[in-house]
Design a protein around this motif. Structure first.
Motif, PDB file in Angstrom:
ATOM      1  N   ASP A  56       1.001  -7.204   1.222  1.00  0.00           N
ATOM      2  CA  ASP A  56       2.063  -7.097   1.880  1.00  0.00           C
ATOM      3  C   ASP A  56       2.714  -5.763   2.324  1.00  0.00           C
ATOM      4  O   ASP A  56       3.865  -5.724   2.527  1.00  0.00           O
ATOM      5  N   THR A  57       1.940  -4.651   2.734  1.00  0.00           N
ATOM      6  CA  THR A  57       2.429  -3.485   3.248  1.00  0.00           C
ATOM      7  C   THR A  57       1.758  -3.419   4.506  1.00  0.00           C
ATOM      8  O   THR A  57       0.582  -3.981   4.881  1.00  0.00           O
ATOM      9  N   ASP A  58       2.453  -2.545   5.288  1.00  0.00           N
ATOM     10  CA  ASP A  58       1.883  -2.349   6.732  1.00  0.00           C
ATOM     11  C   ASP A  58       0.339  -2.042   6.925  1.00  0.00           C
ATOM     12  O   ASP A  58      -0.284  -2.288   7.579  1.00  0.00           O
ATOM     13  N   THR A  59       0.027  -0.767   6.185  1.00  0.00           N
ATOM     14  CA  THR A  59      -1.096  -0.069   6.354  1.00  0.00           C
ATOM     15  C   THR A  59      -2.209  -1.157   5.709  1.00  0.00           C
ATOM     16  O   THR A  59      -3.468  -1.333   6.422  1.00  0.00           O
ATOM     17  N   CYS A  60      -1.965  -1.865   4.514  1.00  0.00           N
ATOM     18  CA  CYS A  60      -3.059  -2.645   4.014  1.00  0.00           C
ATOM     19  C   CYS A  60      -3.144  -3.774   4.774  1.00  0.00           C
ATOM     20  O   CYS A  60      -4.521  -4.251   4.990  1.00  0.00           O
ATOM     21  N   ALA A  61      -2.439  -4.292   5.381  1.00  0.00           N
ATOM     22  CA  ALA A  61      -2.345  -5.528   6.302  1.00  0.00           C
ATOM     23  C   ALA A  61      -3.574  -5.034   7.490  1.00  0.00           C
ATOM     24  O   ALA A  61      -4.122  -5.823   7.924  1.00  0.00           O
ATOM     25  N   ALA A  62      -3.198  -3.870   8.195  1.00  0.00           N
ATOM     26  CA  ALA A  62      -3.632  -3.293   9.299  1.00  0.00           C
ATOM     27  C   ALA A  62      -5.199  -3.107   8.886  1.00  0.00           C
ATOM     28  O   ALA A  62      -5.913  -3.334   9.627  1.00  0.00           O
ATOM     29  N   SER A  63      -5.408  -2.608   7.468  1.00  0.00           N
ATOM     30  CA  SER A  63      -7.003  -2.355   7.362  1.00  0.00           C
ATOM     31  C   SER A  63      -7.678  -3.747   7.240  1.00  0.00           C
ATOM     32  O   SER A  63      -8.793  -3.810   7.579  1.00  0.00           O
ATOM     33  N   VAL A  64      -6.868  -4.866   6.850  1.00  0.00           N
ATOM     34  CA  VAL A  64      -7.266  -6.213   6.820  1.00  0.00           C
ATOM     35  C   VAL A  64      -7.856  -6.684   8.132  1.00  0.00           C
ATOM     36  O   VAL A  64      -8.916  -7.055   8.523  1.00  0.00           O
ATOM     37  N   ARG A  65      -6.951  -6.645   9.139  1.00  0.00           N
ATOM     38  CA  ARG A  65      -6.998  -7.024  10.156  1.00  0.00           C
ATOM     39  C   ARG A  65      -8.161  -6.176  10.960  1.00  0.00           C
ATOM     40  O   ARG A  65      -8.963  -6.915  11.908  1.00  0.00           O
ATOM     41  N   LYS A  66      -8.078  -4.974  11.011  1.00  0.00           N
ATOM     42  CA  LYS A  66      -9.076  -3.945  11.765  1.00  0.00           C
ATOM     43  C   LYS A  66     -10.494  -4.374  11.148  1.00  0.00           C
ATOM     44  O   LYS A  66     -11.631  -4.539  11.681  1.00  0.00           O
ATOM     45  N   PHE A  67     -10.663  -4.550   9.908  1.00  0.00           N
ATOM     46  CA  PHE A  67     -12.136  -5.154   9.380  1.00  0.00           C
ATOM     47  C   PHE A  67     -12.537  -6.307   9.823  1.00  0.00           C
ATOM     48  O   PHE A  67     -13.467  -6.708   9.897  1.00  0.00           O
ATOM     49  N   ASN A  68     -11.486  -7.050   9.837  1.00  0.00           N
ATOM     50  CA  ASN A  68     -11.724  -8.645  10.295  1.00  0.00           C
ATOM     51  C   ASN A  68     -12.176  -8.578  11.778  1.00  0.00           C
ATOM     52  O   ASN A  68     -13.323  -9.364  11.974  1.00  0.00           O
ATOM     53  N   GLU A  69     -11.940  -7.607  12.473  1.00  0.00           N
ATOM     54  CA  GLU A  69     -12.270  -7.447  14.128  1.00  0.00           C
ATOM     55  C   GLU A  69     -13.699  -6.795  13.951  1.00  0.00           C
ATOM     56  O   GLU A  69     -14.491  -7.438  14.801  1.00  0.00           O
ATOM     57  N   GLN A  70     -13.764  -5.545  13.455  1.00  0.00           N
ATOM     58  CA  GLN A  70     -14.995  -4.643  13.482  1.00  0.00           C
ATOM     59  C   GLN A  70     -16.161  -5.099  12.613  1.00  0.00           C
ATOM     60  O   GLN A  70     -17.050  -5.664  13.050  1.00  0.00           O
ATOM     61  N   ALA A  71     -16.221  -4.879  11.436  1.00  0.00           N
ATOM     62  CA  ALA A  71     -17.137  -4.752  10.416  1.00  0.00           C
ATOM     63  C   ALA A  71     -17.677  -6.265  10.056  1.00  0.00           C
ATOM     64  O   ALA A  71     -18.839  -6.542  10.070  1.00  0.00           O
ATOM     65  N   GLU A 147     -14.749   6.507   0.607  1.00  0.00           N
ATOM     66  CA  GLU A 147     -13.626   7.611   1.038  1.00  0.00           C
ATOM     67  C   GLU A 147     -12.562   7.012   0.369  1.00  0.00           C
ATOM     68  O   GLU A 147     -12.136   5.975   0.262  1.00  0.00           O
ATOM     69  N   GLN A 148     -12.112   7.949  -0.425  1.00  0.00           N
ATOM     70  CA  GLN A 148     -10.676   7.972  -1.320  1.00  0.00           C
ATOM     71  C   GLN A 148      -9.606   8.614  -0.164  1.00  0.00           C
ATOM     72  O   GLN A 148      -9.593   9.765   0.179  1.00  0.00           O
ATOM     73  N   ILE A 149      -8.835   7.664   0.131  1.00  0.00           N
ATOM     74  CA  ILE A 149      -7.652   8.065   1.225  1.00  0.00           C
ATOM     75  C   ILE A 149      -6.664   8.815   0.436  1.00  0.00           C
ATOM     76  O   ILE A 149      -6.160   8.273  -0.559  1.00  0.00           O
ATOM     77  N   SER A 150      -6.455  10.010   0.962  1.00  0.00           N
ATOM     78  CA  SER A 150      -5.909  11.057   0.141  1.00  0.00           C
ATOM     79  C   SER A 150      -4.234  10.665   0.073  1.00  0.00           C
ATOM     80  O   SER A 150      -3.564  10.921  -0.731  1.00  0.00           O
ATOM     81  N   GLU A 151      -3.645  10.257   1.494  1.00  0.00           N
ATOM     82  CA  GLU A 151      -2.319   9.851   1.275  1.00  0.00           C
ATOM     83  C   GLU A 151      -2.281   8.390   1.581  1.00  0.00           C
ATOM     84  O   GLU A 151      -2.718   7.851   2.706  1.00  0.00           O
ATOM     85  N   ILE A 152      -1.632   7.605   0.649  1.00  0.00           N
ATOM     86  CA  ILE A 152      -1.875   6.146   0.454  1.00  0.00           C
ATOM     87  C   ILE A 152      -1.297   5.366   1.633  1.00  0.00           C
ATOM     88  O   ILE A 152      -1.691   4.095   1.831  1.00  0.00           O
ATOM     89  N   VAL A 153      -0.406   6.039   2.441  1.00  0.00           N
ATOM     90  CA  VAL A 153       0.245   5.329   3.810  1.00  0.00           C
ATOM     91  C   VAL A 153      -0.617   5.362   4.959  1.00  0.00           C
ATOM     92  O   VAL A 153      -0.495   4.733   5.781  1.00  0.00           O
TER      93      VAL A 153
END
Length: 168
Positions: A56-71, A147-153
Motif C-alpha cells: 500500500d505504498t507508492d514505491t512498493c506498488a510500482a515494483s510489483v507493477r514493473k516486475f509484473n510487466e518485465q521479469a 540488492e539491498q536498497i539503501s533508501e527505502i523510498v
C-alpha cells in the motif's frame, strides 16, 4: 545488520542478505489462500524475490507493477513479491490492478523470511516490516544477485535483476 534510510533517517535490518554464490535459505511463506509454500516448492525455476515493506505504498506498488510487466515474461522465471502485508491486502491490490504474473507471499505468520534473509526492520517507524531488497535465485537454489536498497523510498535496479536472470 544493514543500515538503510527512510527519507535520510537511518534504520536497521535484522541482518544481511544472503551472499551471492551461496545456497538460498529455505523459507516458508503464506499464499493468498492462507496456505503455506516454501522455497523448495519452486525448485527448478529461476526466482526474483521482490521484498518490500507494504503493497500500500507508492514505491512498493510500482515494483510489483514493473516486475509484473518485465521479469514475469522471462522463461522459467517466477517473481515472488514478499511483504508482511496480510494476504488479503496483497490479493486486493493485484485484483484491482489486474496483476497476474507475480506471486504474492506474506511473511506475517511466523516472520521466518525476515529473519533468514536479514530483512526485518528492528527499529525506526517501519519496525516489524521488511526492508526493500531484491534477491535472484537460480533453478538450483543458489543466489545469483542481491540488492539491498539503501533508501527505502527508492525503487530497485530492475535491469540488474533482469540481467542476473538472462546472464546465467
Amino acid at each position: 545488520m544493514a543500515t538503510v534510510t527512510l527519507k535520510g533517517n537511518a534504520i536497521h535490518t535484522s541482518g544481511d542478505l544472503p551472499s551471492v554464490g551461496n545456497e538460498a535459505p529455505n523459507f516458508k511463506l503464506v499464499l493468498n489462500d492462507l496456505s503455506s509454500i516454501s522455497l523448495g516448492d519452486f525448485k527448478g525455476s529461476n526466482l526474483v524475490l521482490n521484498v518490500f515493506p507494504s503493497i500500500d505504498t507508492d514505491t512498493c506498488a510500482a515494483s510489483v507493477r514493473k516486475f509484473n510487466e518485465q521479469a514475469a515474461s522471462l522463461e522459467n522465471t517466477k517473481v515472488l513479491c514478499i511483504s508482511r502485508d496480510l494476504p488479503f491486502a496483497q490479493a486486493r491490490f493485484c485484483g484491482a490492478e489486474g496483476i497476474k504474473n507475480v506471486i504474492n507471499l506474506s511473511d506475517f505468520r511466523d516472520r521466518e523470511f525476515g529473519r533468514l534473509y536479514g530483512q526485518a526492520f528492528i527499529d525506526g517507524p517501519l519496525e516489524g516490516l521488511l526492508a526493500r531488497a531484491i534477491v535472484v535465485i537460480d533453478g538450483d537454489g543458489n543466489v545469483t544477485h542481491t540488492e539491498q536498497i539503501s533508501e527505502i523510498v527508492d525503487e530497485p535496479n530492475y535491469q540488474a535483476a533482469l540481467d542476473a536472470l538472462t546472464n546465467e
